[in-house]
Write an enzyme that holds these catalytic residues in place. Structure first.
Site, PDB file in Angstrom:
ATOM      1  N   GLN A  98      50.704 -56.000 -25.926  1.00  0.00           N
ATOM      2  CA  GLN A  98      49.947 -54.868 -26.460  1.00  0.00           C
ATOM      3  C   GLN A  98      49.297 -54.046 -25.355  1.00  0.00           C
ATOM      4  O   GLN A  98      48.563 -53.101 -25.628  1.00  0.00           O
ATOM      5  CB  GLN A  98      48.885 -55.380 -27.433  1.00  0.00           C
ATOM      6  CG  GLN A  98      49.469 -56.065 -28.655  1.00  0.00           C
ATOM      7  CD  GLN A  98      48.423 -56.705 -29.538  1.00  0.00           C
ATOM      8  OE1 GLN A  98      47.227 -56.462 -29.389  1.00  0.00           O
ATOM      9  NE2 GLN A  98      48.855 -57.537 -30.476  1.00  0.00           N
ATOM     10  N   HIS A 165      45.043 -57.665 -28.276  1.00  0.00           N
ATOM     11  CA  HIS A 165      43.708 -57.366 -28.796  1.00  0.00           C
ATOM     12  C   HIS A 165      42.781 -56.752 -27.755  1.00  0.00           C
ATOM     13  O   HIS A 165      41.664 -57.217 -27.536  1.00  0.00           O
ATOM     14  CB  HIS A 165      43.064 -58.629 -29.382  1.00  0.00           C
ATOM     15  CG  HIS A 165      43.754 -59.145 -30.596  1.00  0.00           C
ATOM     16  ND1 HIS A 165      43.206 -60.100 -31.418  1.00  0.00           N
ATOM     17  CD2 HIS A 165      44.966 -58.847 -31.141  1.00  0.00           C
ATOM     18  CE1 HIS A 165      44.040 -60.379 -32.409  1.00  0.00           C
ATOM     19  NE2 HIS A 165      45.119 -59.618 -32.249  1.00  0.00           N
ATOM     20  N   GLU A 257      39.831 -54.595 -41.874  1.00  0.00           N
ATOM     21  CA  GLU A 257      38.504 -54.171 -42.316  1.00  0.00           C
ATOM     22  C   GLU A 257      38.177 -52.740 -41.907  1.00  0.00           C
ATOM     23  O   GLU A 257      38.501 -52.306 -40.800  1.00  0.00           O
ATOM     24  CB  GLU A 257      37.428 -55.070 -41.691  1.00  0.00           C
ATOM     25  CG  GLU A 257      37.499 -56.520 -42.080  1.00  0.00           C
ATOM     26  CD  GLU A 257      36.399 -57.352 -41.444  1.00  0.00           C
ATOM     27  OE1 GLU A 257      36.353 -58.561 -41.714  1.00  0.00           O
ATOM     28  OE2 GLU A 257      35.579 -56.784 -40.671  1.00  0.00           O
ATOM     29  N   TYR A 267      29.248 -58.715 -37.349  1.00  0.00           N
ATOM     30  CA  TYR A 267      30.245 -58.516 -38.402  1.00  0.00           C
ATOM     31  C   TYR A 267      31.062 -59.770 -38.710  1.00  0.00           C
ATOM     32  O   TYR A 267      31.986 -59.723 -39.510  1.00  0.00           O
ATOM     33  CB  TYR A 267      31.120 -57.304 -38.055  1.00  0.00           C
ATOM     34  CG  TYR A 267      30.305 -56.037 -38.184  1.00  0.00           C
ATOM     35  CD1 TYR A 267      30.292 -55.313 -39.359  1.00  0.00           C
ATOM     36  CD2 TYR A 267      29.458 -55.636 -37.149  1.00  0.00           C
ATOM     37  CE1 TYR A 267      29.483 -54.197 -39.511  1.00  0.00           C
ATOM     38  CE2 TYR A 267      28.639 -54.526 -37.283  1.00  0.00           C
ATOM     39  CZ  TYR A 267      28.661 -53.813 -38.471  1.00  0.00           C
ATOM     40  OH  TYR A 267      27.841 -52.719 -38.619  1.00  0.00           O
ATOM     41  N   TYR A 278      46.366 -67.446 -38.449  1.00  0.00           N
ATOM     42  CA  TYR A 278      47.810 -67.444 -38.603  1.00  0.00           C
ATOM     43  C   TYR A 278      48.401 -68.843 -38.708  1.00  0.00           C
ATOM     44  O   TYR A 278      49.502 -69.013 -39.224  1.00  0.00           O
ATOM     45  CB  TYR A 278      48.465 -66.666 -37.461  1.00  0.00           C
ATOM     46  CG  TYR A 278      48.382 -65.173 -37.691  1.00  0.00           C
ATOM     47  CD1 TYR A 278      49.324 -64.525 -38.490  1.00  0.00           C
ATOM     48  CD2 TYR A 278      47.344 -64.429 -37.164  1.00  0.00           C
ATOM     49  CE1 TYR A 278      49.239 -63.173 -38.730  1.00  0.00           C
ATOM     50  CE2 TYR A 278      47.248 -63.067 -37.407  1.00  0.00           C
ATOM     51  CZ  TYR A 278      48.198 -62.445 -38.187  1.00  0.00           C
ATOM     52  OH  TYR A 278      48.103 -61.103 -38.439  1.00  0.00           O
TER      53      TYR A 278
END
Length: 384
Positions: A98, A165, A257, A267, A278
């Site tokens: 990513q 991430h 979310e 949060y 997962y």
């Protein structure tokens, strides 16, 4: 007031991050209202305005030209109806997974100071890497377009292994501060650790200094950056017209979310989520009294959100103030009706492609970037 030490020592820029997809299929359909329809089934028409290699983000300059980032480390300057050229001076990125070149943001006073901001995956010692944000002056005259004086003004701490991430979206608030979304890098626990800036929303000045009214300002340099925490993979942040900060994040298996971000608030991730790990391990759902701020809406199955826009234009007057979300695995553009601090799922339009970014143009049109090779730049205008 701005504290006199920077969020990190300014050094030469290195590498850039980008985020990919996870999750599975489409949005909860049970509470999704039907869209206004035309013969095409969508209330907008779509025009292709160019194609790019693994595009990740776009931003408009005051003169209408567009900056587009490509994940491998290329920044494009696009003149609609004209040429598209590379911008020199982009930092070296750690491309893979990513990771790569990520967001691009234009300083609110760009017309006077010329500053732009880039986020990216930056290599560290050994097999480590982390997101970084750099700023420099975009020079558009006197030769080829280029960035001068590029300096890193923020980094994820610590750098860790893996290529996922990063988060690293950038937004400027009405307070003039720069907000950066920082993913937890698939390491789970750092999202709850205030000695790390992973899994957080951080708030800095436009030069990377730490504002003295941050909620943990007096608790050390890394903690002082933190605006909110307990966040997984935040791939979209934007402000509404009343100055509220909204954040869109990929949850684990399910549990994507949309959050209303409040200073100093937790949060919940990975202690609370409406999705599961997962590997099948349960994560407790958000529930009253658990000490964590729940999302305003969530999606299970996942949509794999990539981006967030709070629409402020006039071209689509019925949507003014609403949230628009690009979906990767969901291959959709999603609208959420916002009313003050209340959010309600509204529309989910299939786009037949993974949507990497959503942005508003100067005339109020909605612009999308498709993900992957030959990702299209699309301009959406009303169909009627």
């Amino acid at each position: 007031m701005i504290r006199s030490f920077p969020a990190l020592a300014l050094v030469s820029a290195l590498a850039l991050a980008a985020c990919g997809a996870n999750g599975s299929a489409a949005n909860d359909s049970a509470d999704t209202a039907p869209a206004a329809t035309t013969k095409s089934g969508k209330p907008f028409t779509s025009a292709e305005m160019g194609t790019f290699e693994e595009p990740w983000a776009l931003a408009f300059l005051p003169d209408g030209r567009i900056l587009v980032t490509e994940k491998k480390g290329v920044l494009k300057l696009v003149r609609l109806g004209g040429d598209t050229v590379d911008v020199a001076g982009v930092p070296k990125v750690d491309y893979g997974g990513q990771g790569g070149l990520g967001d691009v943001a234009v300083h609110p006073d760009f017309a006077n100071n010329g500053y732009i901001y880039l986020s990216f995956a930056e290599a560290g010692d050994g097999d480590t890497r982390g997101a970084a944000v750099a700023r420099g002056k975009l020079v558009l005259d006197g030769g080829a377009p280029r960035i001068e004086g590029l300096q890193v003004i923020w980094r994820q701490e610590p750098k860790v292994s893996g290529q996922g991430h990063y988060g690293h979206r950038i937004a400027f608030g009405p307070d003039g501060m720069m907000y950066v979304s920082s993913g937890e890098r698939q390491k789970f626990d750092p999202a709850q650790d205030l000695n790390s800036n992973l899994g957080k929303i951080v708030r800095l000045s436009d030069t990377g200094m730490i504002p003295s009214d941050n909620p943990f300002y007096d608790q050390g340099r890394v903690k002082a950056q933190v605006w909110a925490y307990g966040i997984r993979n935040p791939l979209g942040i934007d402000f509404d017209s009343d100055g509220r900060l909204w954040e869109m994040e990929m949850g684990p298996k399910g549990g994507d979310e949309l959050n209303l971000i409040k200073a100093g608030t937790n949060y919940g991730y990975p202690k609370a989520s409406n999705g599961d790990h997962y590997d099948g391990k349960d994560i407790p759902d958000h529930k009253p009294g658990d000490g964590f701020e729940p999302p305003k809406v969530f999606w299970n199955p996942s949509i794999s959100p990539s981006s967030l826009l709070i629409y402020k234009g006039d071209l689509f007057p019925d949507w003014k103030g609403d949230a628009f979300i690009g979906a990767l695995s969901g291959e959709a553009l999603i609208r959420v009706d916002l009313n003050g601090e209340t959010a309600t799922k509204a529309d989910q339009w299939p786009m037949e492609a993974r949507i990497r970014a959503v942005e508003q143009g100067p005339d109020g049109a909605i612009w999308l970037l498709e993900d992957g090779e030959n990702g299209r730049l699309l301009k959406l205008t009303p169909a009627y």
